[in-house]
Design a protein around this motif. Structure first.
Motif, PDB file in Angstrom:
ATOM      1  N   ARG A   1       0.840  -1.207   0.000  1.00 44.38           N
ATOM      2  CA  ARG A   1       0.000   0.000   0.000  1.00 44.38           C
ATOM      3  C   ARG A   1       0.864   1.242   0.000  1.00 44.38           C
ATOM      4  NH1 ARG A   1      -1.030   1.284   5.984  1.00 44.38           N
ATOM      5  NH2 ARG A   1       0.207  -0.316   6.991  1.00 44.38           N
ATOM      6  N   MET A   2       0.276   2.319  -0.479  1.00 45.24           N
ATOM      7  CA  MET A   2       0.948   3.610  -0.431  1.00 45.24           C
ATOM      8  C   MET A   2       0.812   4.142   1.001  1.00 45.24           C
ATOM      9  SD  MET A   2       2.005   3.699  -3.510  1.00 45.24           S
ATOM     10  CE  MET A   2       2.853   5.287  -3.477  1.00 45.24           C
ATOM     11  N   VAL A   3       1.886   4.746   1.509  1.00 46.53           N
ATOM     12  CA  VAL A   3       1.870   5.303   2.872  1.00 46.53           C
ATOM     13  C   VAL A   3       2.423   6.733   2.810  1.00 46.53           C
ATOM     14  CG1 VAL A   3       2.096   3.053   4.014  1.00 46.53           C
ATOM     15  CG2 VAL A   3       4.170   4.308   3.349  1.00 46.53           C
ATOM     16  N   ASP A   4       2.409   7.425   3.944  1.00 46.75           N
ATOM     17  CA  ASP A   4       2.926   8.804   3.932  1.00 46.75           C
ATOM     18  C   ASP A   4       4.126   8.933   4.872  1.00 46.75           C
ATOM     19  OD1 ASP A   4       1.849   8.723   6.434  1.00 46.75           O
ATOM     20  OD2 ASP A   4       0.140  10.026   5.958  1.00 46.75           O
ATOM     21  N   GLU A   5       4.653  10.137   4.941  1.00 44.98           N
ATOM     22  CA  GLU A   5       5.859  10.373   5.727  1.00 44.98           C
ATOM     23  C   GLU A   5       5.623  10.085   7.217  1.00 44.98           C
ATOM     24  OE1 GLU A   5       7.768  13.976   4.673  1.00 44.98           O
ATOM     25  OE2 GLU A   5       9.413  13.650   6.091  1.00 44.98           O
ATOM     26  N   LYS A   6       4.410  10.391   7.674  1.00 35.98           N
ATOM     27  CA  LYS A   6       4.085  10.137   9.078  1.00 35.98           C
ATOM     28  C   LYS A   6       4.217   8.634   9.386  1.00 35.98           C
ATOM     29  CE  LYS A   6       0.316  11.140  12.122  1.00 35.98           C
ATOM     30  NZ  LYS A   6      -1.107  11.012  11.933  1.00 35.98           N
ATOM     31  N   PHE A   7       3.735   7.819   8.445  1.00 35.64           N
ATOM     32  CA  PHE A   7       3.827   6.360   8.619  1.00 35.64           C
ATOM     33  C   PHE A   7       5.299   5.932   8.672  1.00 35.64           C
ATOM     34  CE2 PHE A   7       4.288   2.084   6.997  1.00 35.64           C
ATOM     35  CZ  PHE A   7       3.318   1.378   7.690  1.00 35.64           C
ATOM     36  N   ILE A   8       6.113   6.506   7.774  1.00 30.61           N
ATOM     37  CA  ILE A   8       7.548   6.148   7.752  1.00 30.61           C
ATOM     38  C   ILE A   8       8.171   6.435   9.112  1.00 30.61           C
ATOM     39  CG2 ILE A   8       9.802   6.733   6.744  1.00 30.61           C
ATOM     40  CD1 ILE A   8       8.458   7.342   4.120  1.00 30.61           C
ATOM     41  N   LYS A   9       7.877   7.619   9.633  1.00 30.25           N
ATOM     42  CA  LYS A   9       8.486   8.016  10.909  1.00 30.25           C
ATOM     43  C   LYS A   9       7.982   7.145  12.067  1.00 30.25           C
ATOM     44  CE  LYS A   9      11.142  11.205  11.466  1.00 30.25           C
ATOM     45  NZ  LYS A   9      12.625  11.034  11.474  1.00 30.25           N
ATOM     46  N   SER A  10       6.708   6.741  11.977  1.00 30.40           N
ATOM     47  CA  SER A  10       6.184   5.911  13.061  1.00 30.40           C
ATOM     48  C   SER A  10       6.795   4.511  13.009  1.00 30.40           C
ATOM     49  CB  SER A  10       4.655   5.832  13.000  1.00 30.40           C
ATOM     50  OG  SER A  10       4.279   5.079  11.878  1.00 30.40           O
ATOM     51  N   LEU A  11       7.087   4.044  11.809  1.00 23.61           N
ATOM     52  CA  LEU A  11       7.657   2.696  11.657  1.00 23.61           C
ATOM     53  C   LEU A  11       9.150   2.687  12.003  1.00 23.61           C
ATOM     54  CD1 LEU A  11       6.263   0.092  10.621  1.00 23.61           C
ATOM     55  CD2 LEU A  11       7.336   0.523   8.408  1.00 23.61           C
ATOM     56  N   GLU A  12       9.857   3.687  11.493  1.00 16.90           N
ATOM     57  CA  GLU A  12      11.307   3.756  11.681  1.00 16.90           C
ATOM     58  C   GLU A  12      11.698   5.161  12.127  1.00 16.90           C
ATOM     59  OE1 GLU A  12      13.297   1.375  11.818  1.00 16.90           O
ATOM     60  OE2 GLU A  12      12.252  -0.234  10.782  1.00 16.90           O
ATOM     61  N   PRO A  13      11.601   5.437  13.435  1.00 14.01           N
ATOM     62  CA  PRO A  13      11.871   6.798  13.921  1.00 14.01           C
ATOM     63  C   PRO A  13      13.293   7.276  13.604  1.00 14.01           C
ATOM     64  CG  PRO A  13      10.881   5.435  15.638  1.00 14.01           C
ATOM     65  CD  PRO A  13      11.185   4.527  14.506  1.00 14.01           C
TER      66      PRO A  13
END
Ligand SMILES: Cc1cc2nc3c(=O)[nH]c(=O)nc-3n(C[C@H](O)[C@H](O)[C@H](O)COP(=O)(O)OP(=O)(O)OC[C@H]3O[C@@H](n4cnc5c(N)ncnc54)[C@H](O)[C@@H]3O)c2cc1C
Length: 373
Positions: free
Chosen positions: A119-131
């Motif tokens: 799925r497409m995700v956003d920058e917020k998701f990236i940061k939550s997954l890999e701070p």
């Protein structure tokens, strides 16, 4: 063909593919002998990025084959009953300009339409997954949840231990130098340690398969496909969740990089896609790859880049696996493929079943040797 208990099978090559086939043959009670010119992992398996995935795999049947093997990995690891560095966590990637973003959206849409968990995700998701990740500009990002990685040489070593436990024979530093099939049905495998007679010989020697196949009149050309994956010294946890990270180029003319972190803290870094050619195994290139990874993961500052020799992907001419008995040499079974790390659990099971029983697995039909003959 004899019953599986009486069947004598020689497996040539103890990379992840030959090791998985030998392991499953030994579980079926087949009399297995493994011949390896060097050690498990000496070939592509020891140089691999070892990302277990089906993200960019086409056509559809090949995507499905990889996917089915992904689903087989957990069971395979449980059967091996040892630490093989199997880590799930998915794959995260992002694009930093509109052109890359368009390609990413198309790829995600295609695999979504095949029911793949992407799925497409956003920058917020990236940061939550890999701070710990600092991705710069994010034009588009994607996450595929069900992908992982493993340590292929470790898998091959454990398979060899299990083959021995199941009564098989494993010979390291034993190179196959010739193969003869007799009119009586026996097959003689010539080795640096003397000849071995068997009912079936399974050619799982990766790049070496082309030379071995030629001994029995089989033409099995391969593409030359070098790749480089460097390592770091062990680091504290930097990638806390994802199994594979693909980061966009930092400047024009560069390729993307891919990164993973193993259970021992070592990071592996490669350049470009799964199929990209790379021949630079120098320290300066390793330093460059690490500095590009550090750009996105500042916690890598101070890590040491360790160059790794170039690895060569076993790669049939049309990119698709070759699996099955050879019509012109019925006692010769061939297993040759890229993505062998993803595919080993499934191919190991299916090939062992075909060899032991003589049955033909429908799912392997698109991958028969005859398509080249
Ligand atoms: C840089 C790179 C990155 C990769 N990334 C991925 C990835 O992310 N995901 C993925 O799924 N796949 C990946 N691959 C591909 C994957 O690693 C291979 O498909 C897989 O390792 C093939 O395993 P194998 O057992 O067929 O071959 P190999 O691992 O090459 O094993 C063949 C063995 O046969 C032995 N041998 C050769 N000739 C003889 C002989 N005459 N007698 C006896 N023994 C012999 C060799 O010593 C070797 O140990 C990558 C490969 C490379 C090089």
């Amino acid at each position: 063909m004899p019953n599986s208990e009486n069947l004598k099978v020689t497996v040539v090559g103890a990379g992840i593919v030959g090791a998985a086939i030998a392991f499953h043959l030994s579980r079926l009670g087949v009399n297995v002998t493994v011949l390896e010119a060097e050690t498990p992992g000496a070939g592509a398996s020891g140089h691999s990025f070892a990302w277990i995935n089906s993200f960019g795999k086409e056509p559809r049947h090949y995507h499905d084959l990889n996917r089915r093997s992904m689903d087989t990995w957990d069971r395979f690891a449980r059967l091996l009953d040892a630490e093989v560095g199997l880590k799930w966590g998915g794959h995260l990637t992002w694009a930093s300009n509109e052109e890359q973003a368009e390609g990413l959206r198309e790829q995600v849409q295609r695999v979504q339409s095949w029911g793949y968990n992407a799925r497409m995700v956003d920058e917020k998701f990236i940061k939550s997954l890999e701070p710990g990740l600092e991705p710069d500009a994010v034009t588009a990002a994607a996450f595929t949840a069900n992908e992982g990685h493993v340590l292929p040489a470790r898998v091959a070593e454990i398979c060899m231990d299990r083959v021995r436990l199941n009564g098989g024979r494993v010979h390291m530093n034993r190179k196959v130098t010739g193969i003869q099939t007799t009119s009586g049905g026996a097959t003689i495998v010539e080795t640096t340690g003397g000849p071995i007679e068997c009912d079936v010989v399974a050619l799982c020697a990766g790049l070496g398969n082309t030379e071995l196949a030629a001994f029995v009149g089989i033409d099995l050309p391969q593409q030359v496909s070098p790749g480089v994956v460097i390592k770091t010294d062990p680091q504290p946890i930097i990638l806390r969740s994802v199994a594979a990270l693909y980061c966009p180029p930092i400047s024009d003319g560069q390729q993307e990089i891919h990164v993973r972190q193993d259970i021992d803290g070592v990071l592996m870094i490669g350049e470009g896609s799964q199929e990209s050619m790379a021949l630079d195994a120098s320290q300066s290139h390793a330093d460059d790859l690490l500095s590009r990874a550090t750009h996105y993961m500042p916690a890598l500052k101070g890590a040491r880049a360790i160059p790794v020799p170039v690895g060569y992907r076993p790669l049939p001419m049309d990119d698709l696996p070759v699996v099955g008995f050879a019509k012109q040499a019925p006692s010769v079974y061939v297993a040759l493929m890229h993505s062998g790390v993803t595919l080993a659990p499934l191919i190991g099971e299916l090939a062992a079943t075909e060899i032991a029983s003589g049955a033909k697995m429908d799912v392997l039909e698109p991958y028969r040797l005859e398509r080249f003959q």
